[in-house]
Design an enzyme around this catalytic site. Sequence first.
Site, PDB file in Angstrom:
ATOM      1  N   PHE A  10       0.865  -1.287   0.022  1.00 43.29           N
ATOM      2  CA  PHE A  10      -0.076  -0.114   0.009  1.00 43.29           C
ATOM      3  C   PHE A  10       1.029   1.291   0.188  1.00 43.29           C
ATOM      4  O   PHE A  10       1.727   1.432   0.845  1.00 43.29           O
ATOM      5  CB  PHE A  10      -0.779  -0.182   1.181  1.00 43.29           C
ATOM      6  N   ASP A  31       9.434   2.134   1.289  1.00 42.72           N
ATOM      7  CA  ASP A  31       8.186   2.957   1.917  1.00 42.72           C
ATOM      8  C   ASP A  31       8.089   2.774   3.520  1.00 42.72           C
ATOM      9  O   ASP A  31       7.567   1.809   3.558  1.00 42.72           O
ATOM     10  CB  ASP A  31       6.755   2.454   1.008  1.00 42.72           C
ATOM     11  N   LYS A  39       3.211   9.618   8.325  1.00 43.59           N
ATOM     12  CA  LYS A  39       2.245   9.194   9.591  1.00 43.59           C
ATOM     13  C   LYS A  39       2.993   9.576  10.999  1.00 43.59           C
ATOM     14  O   LYS A  39       2.729  11.013  11.565  1.00 43.59           O
ATOM     15  CB  LYS A  39       2.337   7.667   9.347  1.00 43.59           C
TER      16      LYS A  39
HETATM   17  C1  PLP Z   1       3.105   2.150   3.828  1.00 46.39           C
HETATM   18  C2  PLP Z   1       2.103   3.214   3.329  1.00 46.39           C
HETATM   19  N1  PLP Z   1       2.405   4.153   2.374  1.00 46.39           N
HETATM   20  C3  PLP Z   1       1.954   5.037   2.273  1.00 46.39           C
HETATM   21  C4  PLP Z   1       0.546   5.487   2.666  1.00 46.39           C
HETATM   22  C5  PLP Z   1      -0.283   6.531   2.226  1.00 46.39           C
HETATM   23  O1  PLP Z   1      -0.155   7.838   3.229  1.00 46.39           O
HETATM   24  P1  PLP Z   1      -0.985   9.023   3.113  1.00 46.39           P
HETATM   25  O2  PLP Z   1      -2.315   8.322   3.561  1.00 46.39           O
HETATM   26  O3  PLP Z   1      -0.483   9.793   4.244  1.00 46.39           O
HETATM   27  O4  PLP Z   1      -1.020   9.568   2.023  1.00 46.39           O
HETATM   28  C6  PLP Z   1       0.125   4.458   3.688  1.00 46.39           C
HETATM   29  C7  PLP Z   1      -1.209   4.840   4.451  1.00 46.39           C
HETATM   30  O5  PLP Z   1      -1.677   3.970   4.919  1.00 46.39           O
HETATM   31  C8  PLP Z   1       0.816   3.455   4.121  1.00 46.39           C
HETATM   32  O6  PLP Z   1       0.634   2.718   5.052  1.00 46.39           O
END
Ligand code: PLP
Length: 387
Positions: A136, A221, A250
């Site tokens: 994700f 990520d 986050k």
């Molecule tokens: C691993 C990861 N990358 C990217 C995102 C996307 O982040 P945002 O909701 O701040 O755009 C998330 C959100 O859950 C995530 O868990």
Amino acid sequence: MKEFKQLSEKYLIGNYARFDVAFERGEGVYLYDTEGKKYLDMLSGIAVNSLGHSHPKLVNAITEQVKKLIHTSNLFHIPPQIEVAKMLVENSCLDKAFFCNSGAEANETAIKLVRKYFYDRGEAHKYEIITFTGGFHGRTIGSLTATAQPKYHEGFKPLLQGIKYAPFNDIKALKEAITPNTGAIMFEFIQGEGGVNPIDPQFLQTIQEIAKEKNLLIVADEVQTGIGRTGKLFAYQHYNICPDIITLAKGLGGGVPVGAVLTKEEIAKSFTPGTHGSTFGGNYLSMVASKVVLQEVSKSEFLSNVEENGRFLFNKLKELGLSPRGKGLMVGVSLPEDKKAQEVVKKALEKGLIIGTAGGNTVRFLPPLIITKEEIEKGVSIFKEIL
Ligand SMILES: Cc1ncc(COP(=O)(O)O)c(C=O)c1O
């Protein structure tokens, strides 16, 4: 609540399935709703409130800052932005930082950076990025395309060109996915939303070998795993690896929106003035918050507490006959077929415990990093009661 619900339906776009609860205030690991009911928060706004709610140092730093300045834009130097960049760089294996506002934006930045890096080297054909099923990476078109989960793509095609999928933790399939156009491999060390699925160390080793052999960039990520969540400041520190690009968001701001990208000097050079930007990125408000979070979380005793309390949570869940996955305070458990994660989470909320769901009938625990063993015990006992 009835009124909130009606007004919500009238004025808000209905893209969220919300629980019928609204919180009014929070303190430490506890939240209080508009009716005065107390909840033990073991989700932290989906891995965001790393220092819990209303942490005095965070509240104080933000309060003092907003009295002076909130935003000036990146047309000017922003001293706290420099400080946070220095802290991130000095506590990681990378050299340079860029700030934005969310995880999706950090990943968009990473995608652009990969393309520009190869373009600048006269290898513009290496635009392709491999990502993994169950991953994700966000909801914007680029990060959504990088998210190899068809359920999120429905209705949003055509997606971005140049992203290719391979099954997670499948060495053979990864090798087959590499083409002369491949420029980068992007992944989470522990897939969060996909079900708290850790990367197989052997698979990670293969990624490193392929990247070295084919001159590919490794994009980690760490939007969810970063900033202490797994018991190290960055999840990559559990392994013998230094990614070329790390994305963060986050937990970094402790609740104030912020995203960041860290990279190596050589790669950072590709972002020359005018190539990329973000109006709010790294403003005073988000940077003073990030500074406090980093000051607290990067302390070795803070991180060893996360590791220890994470193990405690892990063992408590094992005692329930479950098989937890994850690291530090990022823990997931698959439930047996007859228990639906969504139902369990709903019942937990009724009983004053906030937990979340993730892919594969998984219940997710992402408590504030300041949670104590007593509080974990309390949460697990409510969870046990529900099961
Ligand atoms: C691993 C990861 N990358 C990217 C995102 C996307 O982040 P945002 O909701 O701040 O755009 C998330 C959100 O859950 C995530 O868990």
